[in-house]
Design a protein around this motif. Sequence first.
Motif, PDB file in Angstrom:
ATOM      1  N   PHE A  55      25.972  -5.966   5.692  1.00  0.00           N
ATOM      2  CA  PHE A  55      26.692  -6.783   6.675  1.00  0.00           C
ATOM      3  C   PHE A  55      27.287  -8.025   6.012  1.00  0.00           C
ATOM      4  N   ALA A  56      26.548  -8.657   5.111  1.00  0.00           N
ATOM      5  CA  ALA A  56      27.066  -9.830   4.403  1.00  0.00           C
ATOM      6  C   ALA A  56      28.285  -9.467   3.555  1.00  0.00           C
ATOM      7  N   ILE A  57      28.247  -8.308   2.908  1.00  0.00           N
ATOM      8  CA  ILE A  57      29.387  -7.849   2.103  1.00  0.00           C
ATOM      9  C   ILE A  57      30.599  -7.613   3.003  1.00  0.00           C
ATOM     10  N   ILE A  58      30.385  -7.007   4.157  1.00  0.00           N
ATOM     11  CA  ILE A  58      31.482  -6.748   5.100  1.00  0.00           C
ATOM     12  C   ILE A  58      32.090  -8.059   5.573  1.00  0.00           C
ATOM     13  N   VAL A  59      31.267  -9.005   5.987  1.00  0.00           N
ATOM     14  CA  VAL A  59      31.765 -10.292   6.481  1.00  0.00           C
ATOM     15  C   VAL A  59      32.492 -11.042   5.365  1.00  0.00           C
ATOM     16  N   TYR A  60      31.913 -11.072   4.175  1.00  0.00           N
ATOM     17  CA  TYR A  60      32.545 -11.750   3.044  1.00  0.00           C
ATOM     18  C   TYR A  60      33.898 -11.115   2.729  1.00  0.00           C
ATOM     19  N   SER A  61      33.922  -9.805   2.581  1.00  0.00           N
ATOM     20  CA  SER A  61      35.153  -9.108   2.183  1.00  0.00           C
ATOM     21  C   SER A  61      36.255  -9.278   3.215  1.00  0.00           C
ATOM     22  N   TRP A 121      24.019  -1.141  15.092  1.00  0.00           N
ATOM     23  CA  TRP A 121      22.865  -1.264  14.219  1.00  0.00           C
ATOM     24  C   TRP A 121      21.874  -2.351  14.590  1.00  0.00           C
ATOM     25  N   LEU A 122      22.309  -3.438  15.207  1.00  0.00           N
ATOM     26  CA  LEU A 122      21.358  -4.496  15.550  1.00  0.00           C
ATOM     27  C   LEU A 122      20.308  -4.068  16.573  1.00  0.00           C
ATOM     28  N   PRO A 123      20.666  -3.339  17.645  1.00  0.00           N
ATOM     29  CA  PRO A 123      19.607  -2.894  18.560  1.00  0.00           C
ATOM     30  C   PRO A 123      18.573  -2.000  17.864  1.00  0.00           C
ATOM     31  N   TYR A 124      19.049  -1.121  17.006  1.00  0.00           N
ATOM     32  CA  TYR A 124      18.152  -0.234  16.270  1.00  0.00           C
ATOM     33  C   TYR A 124      17.235  -1.031  15.346  1.00  0.00           C
ATOM     34  N   ALA A 125      17.825  -1.996  14.621  1.00  0.00           N
ATOM     35  CA  ALA A 125      17.023  -2.830  13.724  1.00  0.00           C
ATOM     36  C   ALA A 125      16.011  -3.659  14.515  1.00  0.00           C
ATOM     37  N   PRO A 148      18.914   2.847  21.296  1.00  0.00           N
ATOM     38  CA  PRO A 148      19.289   2.248  20.005  1.00  0.00           C
ATOM     39  C   PRO A 148      19.403   3.283  18.879  1.00  0.00           C
ATOM     40  N   ALA A 149      18.548   4.288  18.889  1.00  0.00           N
ATOM     41  CA  ALA A 149      18.610   5.321  17.854  1.00  0.00           C
ATOM     42  C   ALA A 149      19.905   6.122  17.954  1.00  0.00           C
ATOM     43  N   ILE A 150      20.294   6.472  19.168  1.00  0.00           N
ATOM     44  CA  ILE A 150      21.546   7.221  19.361  1.00  0.00           C
ATOM     45  C   ILE A 150      22.744   6.361  18.983  1.00  0.00           C
ATOM     46  N   LEU A 151      22.728   5.091  19.381  1.00  0.00           N
ATOM     47  CA  LEU A 151      23.825   4.176  19.010  1.00  0.00           C
ATOM     48  C   LEU A 151      23.978   4.093  17.497  1.00  0.00           C
ATOM     49  N   ALA A 152      22.886   3.884  16.792  1.00  0.00           N
ATOM     50  CA  ALA A 152      22.942   3.740  15.338  1.00  0.00           C
ATOM     51  C   ALA A 152      23.431   5.018  14.667  1.00  0.00           C
TER      52      ALA A 152
END
Length: 193
Positions: A94-100, A141-145, A167-171
Amino acid sequence: GIISLISLAVLSYERYCTLMRTAEPDTTNYRKTWAGIILSWTYSLLWTVPPLFGWSSYGPEGPGIICSVNWHSKDANNASYIICLFIFCLIIPFAIIVYSYGKLLCPVRQVSSIHKGPGRSREQRILVMVVVMVVCFLLCWLPYAAVALIATFGQPGLITPAASIIPAILAKSSTVYNPIIYVFLNKQVSEML
């Protein structure tokens, strides 16, 4: 799931590198593409194999119809794997995505401030696509995490099998959303349709 997350991070970084490059990209050289694919699969494999060798374990998830990491075990071996999985397979991608994408928008904004008209609409399309992709990433991914962390570190029985299924189905369905987002928000692709 991990391959999806890592692929999104690699793709966002590749977009950033491509845009920041001063020379024209070589569209006949697939070396970087293959390197990205191999990196994604190798990194994902490194994080999915450890439960097979004793660092945590796999087991039924939710109502027992899907298999996943054993989120409910409370021992230190399992907890350390869950923490590492959370950091290295969710936070860092997620940090790589936000940075990029954040760095990608800066030059696009500069170009569109110089060129009015088509540049501005291109900037807006890119911004919308980036925001939608990041929001979908978080929604999937956040609900699953969160459920995984609560199941691992919370009170036993706090997360019921029925509560963990959405959450599992969403992820796991997140791999479907990104191509749809890209196709409908990328003008070149949508014009071909």
